[in-house]
Design an enzyme around this catalytic site. Sequence first.
Site, PDB file in Angstrom:
ATOM      1  N   GLU A 141      -5.955   3.823   5.714  1.00 36.01           N
ATOM      2  CA  GLU A 141      -5.592   3.679   4.300  1.00 36.01           C
ATOM      3  C   GLU A 141      -6.078   4.852   3.461  1.00 36.01           C
ATOM      4  O   GLU A 141      -5.347   5.344   2.601  1.00 36.01           O
ATOM      5  CB  GLU A 141      -6.131   2.359   3.743  1.00 36.01           C
ATOM      6  CG  GLU A 141      -5.723   2.088   2.317  1.00 36.01           C
ATOM      7  CD  GLU A 141      -6.032   0.678   1.863  1.00 36.01           C
ATOM      8  OE1 GLU A 141      -6.155   0.477   0.636  1.00 36.01           O
ATOM      9  OE2 GLU A 141      -6.154  -0.222   2.714  1.00 36.01           O
ATOM     10  N   SER A 185     -11.479  -0.637   2.669  1.00 33.39           N
ATOM     11  CA  SER A 185     -10.802  -0.964   3.922  1.00 33.39           C
ATOM     12  C   SER A 185     -10.229   0.319   4.523  1.00 33.39           C
ATOM     13  O   SER A 185      -9.391   0.968   3.909  1.00 33.39           O
ATOM     14  CB  SER A 185      -9.685  -1.977   3.673  1.00 33.39           C
ATOM     15  OG  SER A 185     -10.221  -3.193   3.197  1.00 33.39           O
ATOM     16  N   ARG A 236       0.834  -1.215   0.000  1.00 33.19           N
ATOM     17  CA  ARG A 236       0.000   0.000   0.000  1.00 33.19           C
ATOM     18  C   ARG A 236       0.865   1.261   0.000  1.00 33.19           C
ATOM     19  O   ARG A 236       0.538   2.249   0.672  1.00 33.19           O
ATOM     20  CB  ARG A 236      -0.961   0.010   1.198  1.00 33.19           C
ATOM     21  CG  ARG A 236      -1.921  -1.152   1.236  1.00 33.19           C
ATOM     22  CD  ARG A 236      -2.855  -1.192   0.028  1.00 33.19           C
ATOM     23  NE  ARG A 236      -3.692  -2.372   0.089  1.00 33.19           N
ATOM     24  CZ  ARG A 236      -3.358  -3.560  -0.424  1.00 33.19           C
ATOM     25  NH1 ARG A 236      -2.213  -3.701  -1.057  1.00 33.19           N
ATOM     26  NH2 ARG A 236      -4.157  -4.586  -0.326  1.00 33.19           N
TER      27      ARG A 236
END
Length: 343
Positions: A335, A244, A166
């Site tokens: 995130e 998420s 990520r």
Amino acid sequence: MPEPTLLADHTTLHLGGPAGRFVTATTEDALVDAVRRADEAGESVLVLGGGSNLVVADAGFGGTVVRVATRGISPDVEDGTSCGGVLVTVAAGESWDDLVARAVASGWVGVEALSGIPGSVGATPIQNVGAYGQEVAQTIASVRVWDRTLKGVRTFANADCGFGYRHSRFKADPGRHVVLSVTFQFRQGDLGTPATYAELARTLGVEPGGRAPLADVRAAVLGLRAGKGMVLDEADHDTWSAGSFFTNPVVPAAAVPDGAPAWPQEDGTVKTSAAWLIEHAGFTKGHGNDRVGLSTKHTLALTNRGGATTSDLLALALEVRDGVEMQFGIRLVNEPVLVGCSL
């Protein structure tokens, strides 16, 4: 005087106040020009793709919002004419899932497990988007950007993008690089990449590491995501989320709680499951109130149940983050990108 554009109308959370100025760029030249003009005027800039990874403050964004609406999917060979691979250059404003659908239909292998992810193609290298055992870093050949610092167009090969879990060089230096297009290198074939993710392998009825037809992989992933509220549906508030909300933490092996999933990393650390930590800290599916809550299908998604504010959502995020840290000593990291707000 026209009403200001509400960013709530351009984010999947349906949250966010007004934009100071809102520009839609349908060509690459228009995109560069809008960003350059705002920079020269000393205005703050928010580059907006699909709005699927943003949490925007209730006060909105006082600068210029540039919505990327460029289009174009250009393979270097005609579909099906190469038995090897294909380079496909995609405009930043293209829908990510439209590209995946095109890839599956064309026999381009490598992104089928990333089906159903909302947002634009240009956003995917920034986060190194991934799911079900695939990451975009595995198929990206290069990323072409407008560099706001050097005031010019640059192209970064995959090896220069700094991809990690990520993460990328673009995320490490936020706001500097405006993605113009992404070039992917796909293998061609009928079968997807090996199904290394256990849940996907079970759904496909193959052994871990087995392969299945591209269309079957896409259908399976869409079904799994829908079951977790991760496929956008305007009628279902469980999908009014940013996907998420927390990344899976990477921690020293000794920090992983007993019973928690553990995926060893090359550097000796271990990645564990944010969803497991959330659930075992006492936050079950549906936790929240009548405005915001964890999805009833998936504890990693924080959802707007209707009538929520960004402040409501952040209060829930803080409750979950702090609860997990108190229980396990692990601090979860958000995130989505926070615009004008913080945790």
